[in-house]
Design a protein around this motif. Sequence first.
Motif, mmCIF file in Angstrom:
data_model
loop_
_atom_site.group_PDB
_atom_site.id
_atom_site.type_symbol
_atom_site.label_atom_id
_atom_site.label_comp_id
_atom_site.label_asym_id
_atom_site.label_seq_id
_atom_site.Cartn_x
_atom_site.Cartn_y
_atom_site.Cartn_z
ATOM 1 N N GLU A 7 -63.483 -3.790 -19.026
ATOM 2 C CA GLU A 7 -62.943 -2.971 -17.948
ATOM 3 C C GLU A 7 -64.108 -2.263 -17.268
ATOM 4 O O GLU A 7 -64.943 -1.651 -17.930
ATOM 5 C CB GLU A 7 -61.972 -1.933 -18.505
ATOM 6 N N ARG A 8 -64.186 -2.400 -15.950
ATOM 7 C CA ARG A 8 -65.218 -1.689 -15.181
ATOM 8 C C ARG A 8 -64.644 -0.323 -14.800
ATOM 9 O O ARG A 8 -63.545 -0.228 -14.266
ATOM 10 C CB ARG A 8 -65.604 -2.475 -13.933
ATOM 11 N N VAL A 9 -65.397 0.736 -15.074
ATOM 12 C CA VAL A 9 -64.937 2.094 -14.785
ATOM 13 C C VAL A 9 -66.004 2.847 -14.007
ATOM 14 O O VAL A 9 -67.175 2.470 -14.004
ATOM 15 C CB VAL A 9 -64.583 2.862 -16.090
ATOM 16 N N GLY A 10 -65.579 3.926 -13.354
ATOM 17 C CA GLY A 10 -66.523 4.779 -12.628
ATOM 18 C C GLY A 10 -66.684 4.336 -11.199
ATOM 19 O O GLY A 10 -65.763 3.839 -10.576
ATOM 20 N N GLY A 11 -67.884 4.516 -10.708
ATOM 21 C CA GLY A 11 -68.168 4.184 -9.317
ATOM 22 C C GLY A 11 -68.035 5.411 -8.436
ATOM 23 O O GLY A 11 -67.874 6.530 -8.911
ATOM 24 N N VAL A 12 -68.079 5.194 -7.169
ATOM 25 C CA VAL A 12 -68.043 6.278 -6.195
ATOM 26 C C VAL A 12 -66.679 6.962 -6.238
ATOM 27 O O VAL A 12 -65.690 6.394 -5.802
ATOM 28 C CB VAL A 12 -68.340 5.763 -4.762
ATOM 29 N N ALA A 13 -66.646 8.127 -6.809
ATOM 30 C CA ALA A 13 -65.434 8.966 -6.853
ATOM 31 C C ALA A 13 -64.210 8.193 -7.325
ATOM 32 O O ALA A 13 -63.116 8.358 -6.813
ATOM 33 C CB ALA A 13 -65.185 9.594 -5.488
ATOM 34 N N GLY A 14 -64.383 7.315 -8.311
ATOM 35 C CA GLY A 14 -63.246 6.568 -8.833
ATOM 36 C C GLY A 14 -62.666 5.616 -7.812
ATOM 37 O O GLY A 14 -61.459 5.440 -7.716
ATOM 38 N N PHE A 15 -63.511 4.963 -7.025
ATOM 39 C CA PHE A 15 -63.119 4.047 -5.953
ATOM 40 C C PHE A 15 -61.881 3.250 -6.328
ATOM 41 O O PHE A 15 -61.776 2.712 -7.413
ATOM 42 C CB PHE A 15 -64.264 3.094 -5.643
ATOM 43 N N GLY A 16 -60.942 3.168 -5.410
ATOM 44 C CA GLY A 16 -59.757 2.351 -5.585
ATOM 45 C C GLY A 16 -58.538 3.121 -6.035
ATOM 46 O O GLY A 16 -57.433 2.626 -5.946
ATOM 47 N N GLY A 17 -58.718 4.331 -6.529
ATOM 48 C CA GLY A 17 -57.589 5.143 -6.949
ATOM 49 C C GLY A 17 -56.944 4.635 -8.222
ATOM 50 O O GLY A 17 -57.439 3.720 -8.883
ATOM 51 N N PRO A 18 -55.819 5.230 -8.574
ATOM 52 C CA PRO A 18 -55.194 4.928 -9.858
ATOM 53 C C PRO A 18 -54.526 3.554 -9.937
ATOM 54 O O PRO A 18 -54.195 3.102 -11.020
ATOM 55 C CB PRO A 18 -54.162 6.044 -10.012
#
Length: 91
Positions: A7-18
């Motif tokens: 699972e890829r997590v993080g990124g710019v401000a949790g890109f993509g939302g929930p």
Amino acid sequence: MDRLKIERVGGVAGFGGPHLKSRGELAVSDLSSADQKTVESLFADPKKIPAARSGQADAFSYRITRGAQTIEVPEHAVPSTIKNSVKDVLE
């Protein structure tokens, strides 16, 4: 325990939302011998997993599960075959 769940997590401000999840699955046997050794060393001693590089606060990390063991690894330390197995899906 021949399968890895990624699972890829993080990124710019949790890109993509929930609702956007980045996940993949891969057989260890599909990895090159060098990548298999890398994965084995990451799971063998999670305390030695490299830290995220400074200046990359919004970088991705990868949560990799093998059997009952889960580790979180910064993007720069993940073999490209594992990164490439991850796909974005809407839930």
